[in-house]
Write an enzyme that holds these catalytic residues in place. Structure first.
Site, mmCIF file in Angstrom:
data_model
loop_
_atom_site.group_PDB
_atom_site.id
_atom_site.type_symbol
_atom_site.label_atom_id
_atom_site.label_comp_id
_atom_site.label_asym_id
_atom_site.label_seq_id
_atom_site.Cartn_x
_atom_site.Cartn_y
_atom_site.Cartn_z
ATOM 1 N N LYS A 50 -9.318 22.556 -73.109
ATOM 2 C CA LYS A 50 -9.694 21.959 -71.834
ATOM 3 C C LYS A 50 -10.319 23.020 -70.919
ATOM 4 O O LYS A 50 -11.234 22.741 -70.161
ATOM 5 C CB LYS A 50 -8.405 21.410 -71.202
ATOM 6 C CG LYS A 50 -8.584 20.407 -70.094
ATOM 7 C CD LYS A 50 -7.199 19.830 -69.780
ATOM 8 C CE LYS A 50 -7.175 18.954 -68.567
ATOM 9 N NZ LYS A 50 -5.788 18.485 -68.310
ATOM 10 N N TYR A 51 -9.790 24.232 -71.017
ATOM 11 C CA TYR A 51 -10.188 25.280 -70.076
ATOM 12 C C TYR A 51 -11.004 26.408 -70.694
ATOM 13 O O TYR A 51 -11.361 27.352 -70.004
ATOM 14 C CB TYR A 51 -8.942 25.887 -69.419
ATOM 15 C CG TYR A 51 -8.025 24.881 -68.766
ATOM 16 C CD1 TYR A 51 -8.389 24.251 -67.574
ATOM 17 C CD2 TYR A 51 -6.792 24.556 -69.334
ATOM 18 C CE1 TYR A 51 -7.552 23.324 -66.965
ATOM 19 C CE2 TYR A 51 -5.946 23.633 -68.727
ATOM 20 C CZ TYR A 51 -6.335 23.021 -67.543
ATOM 21 O OH TYR A 51 -5.512 22.108 -66.939
ATOM 22 N N VAL A 54 -13.090 29.328 -77.708
ATOM 23 C CA VAL A 54 -12.513 30.497 -78.366
ATOM 24 C C VAL A 54 -13.345 30.905 -79.587
ATOM 25 O O VAL A 54 -13.710 30.055 -80.405
ATOM 26 C CB VAL A 54 -11.045 30.208 -78.770
ATOM 27 C CG1 VAL A 54 -10.413 31.428 -79.432
ATOM 28 C CG2 VAL A 54 -10.228 29.798 -77.542
ATOM 29 N N ASP A 157 3.697 25.476 -72.074
ATOM 30 C CA ASP A 157 2.821 24.747 -73.000
ATOM 31 C C ASP A 157 3.140 25.110 -74.451
ATOM 32 O O ASP A 157 2.238 25.327 -75.265
ATOM 33 C CB ASP A 157 1.344 25.026 -72.679
ATOM 34 C CG ASP A 157 0.400 23.976 -73.276
ATOM 35 O OD1 ASP A 157 0.880 22.888 -73.673
ATOM 36 O OD2 ASP A 157 -0.815 24.246 -73.352
#
Length: 350
Positions: A50-51, A54, A157
């Site tokens: 979401k952020y 990679v 998380d």
């Protein structure tokens, strides 16, 4: 008009941040030093969240293989928090190591550089793990959680996607500290954290004064999915249904006891969907395909993690002392040189 919920405080490490200087936890005042991303050559995309996006990359100055996490446009405050937490935890047991913080010279987009882990996708890996493997990796994950909790930090998380495992080297790393936060007693936190299947009941009933024990619920969900070969273990369709799935296992009476203890008012929508459910026995989830992974100690540990009442859940340190981990502790207390051999030997023997 509903009254305020009752307060709650972590059973362990509650004062860690108040005993440190403000500089340690005041991430908004932190000024990361940004190097040049040109030192890193992107090789291939590993995934996207979401952020962030990679990539596997090479540090061209020393030929080292690394992982570069390029952050999507988010509030500066969130980036500062992640960087500060990673810097505070650097060198911690089984915590992914932050190597560098860099910016793209043209776009000025920030990126985080990490050690590379040769991860096996959990959906494949979890299908081949032995009883001993599960004990071993859960113990390694508990080391990471006890470490970050002891440093005053909740991960918030914990889930299989954020636990990298190099099965060849028997190496585990807890990654993605983007939702992690400093624990301060009596602080009310955002409940919109963690991923649905791993959200603790406190998040689902909007109880904001939670603590490190949130991570222990998520770890319990992972343990359940591994020993019962049911991924995810609590499979809700949305956040409301998620609590219903939990109540079908832990019982509705027990849920109401939890709500009463902390003076929590339930969202009226639950009246239509919760129903009445008796507490199920963990043995009900055993079948021919998972029987070899389940033991009385495994069920006892699970029972002490998956509790509605966050204060009743085992802490990471308490969990590490549970009999379920005795075979792992016994192996790890052997002379170092034999460990890897012993571990692979045990795995092969099963």
């Amino acid at each position: 008009m509903p009254g305020p919920a009752a307060g709650s405080r972590a059973r362990v490490y509650a004062e860690v941040n108040s005993l440190r200087s403000r500089e340690y936890w005041d991430y908004e005042a932190h000024v990361p030093s940004w190097g040049n991303q040109d030192d890193y050559q992107l090789v291939r995309k590993l995934g996207r969240g979401k952020y962030s996006e990679v990539f596997e990359a090479i540090n061209i100055t020393n030929n080292e293989r690394v992982v570069v996490k390029i952050l999507k446009p988010v509030k500066k405050k969130k980036i500062k928090r992640e960087v500060k937490i990673l810097e505070n935890l650097r060198g911690g047991t089984n915590i992914i190591k932050l190597i560098d913080t860099v910016k793209d010279p043209v776009s000025k987009t920030p990126a985080l550089v990490f050690e590379y882990i040769n991860n096996t996708d959990f959906k494949q890996l979890y299908q081949i793990l032995t009883d001993f493997d599960i004990r071993f990796y859960m113990y390694e994950l508990l080391k990471a959680l006890d470490y970050c909790h002891s440093k005053g930090i909740m991960h918030r998380d914990v889930k299989p996607h954020n636990v990298m495992i190099d099965h060849q080297q028997k190496k585990l790393r807890l990654i993605d500290w983007g939702l992690a936060e400093f624990y301060h007693p009596a602080q009310e936190y955002n409940v919109r954290v963690a991923s649905r299947y791993f959200k603790g009941p406190e998040l689902l009933v909007d109880y904001q004064m939670y603590d490190y024990s949130l991570d222990m619920w998520s770890l319990g969900c992972m343990l359940a999915s591994m020993i019962f070969r049911r991924e995810p273990f609590f499979h809700g369709q949305d956040n409301y249904d998620q609590l219903v799935r939990i109540a079908k296992v832990l019982g509705t009476e027990e849920l109401y006891g939890y709500l009463k203890k902390y003076h929590i008012d339930l969202d009226p929508h639950f009246n239509d969907i919760l129903g009445q459910h008796s507490r199920k026995r963990w043995e009900n989830f055993i079948h021919s395909e998972n029987r070899h992974l389940v033991s009385p100690e495994a069920l006892d540990l699970l029972d002490k993690l998956l509790r509605y009442d966050h204060q009743q859940r085992l802490t990471a340190k308490e969990a590490m002392e549970h009999p379920y981990f005795y075979p792992v502790v016994k192996e790890q207390s052997q002379p170092c040189a034999d460990n890897a051999v012993l571990s692979s030997g045990l795995t092969a023997a099963r």
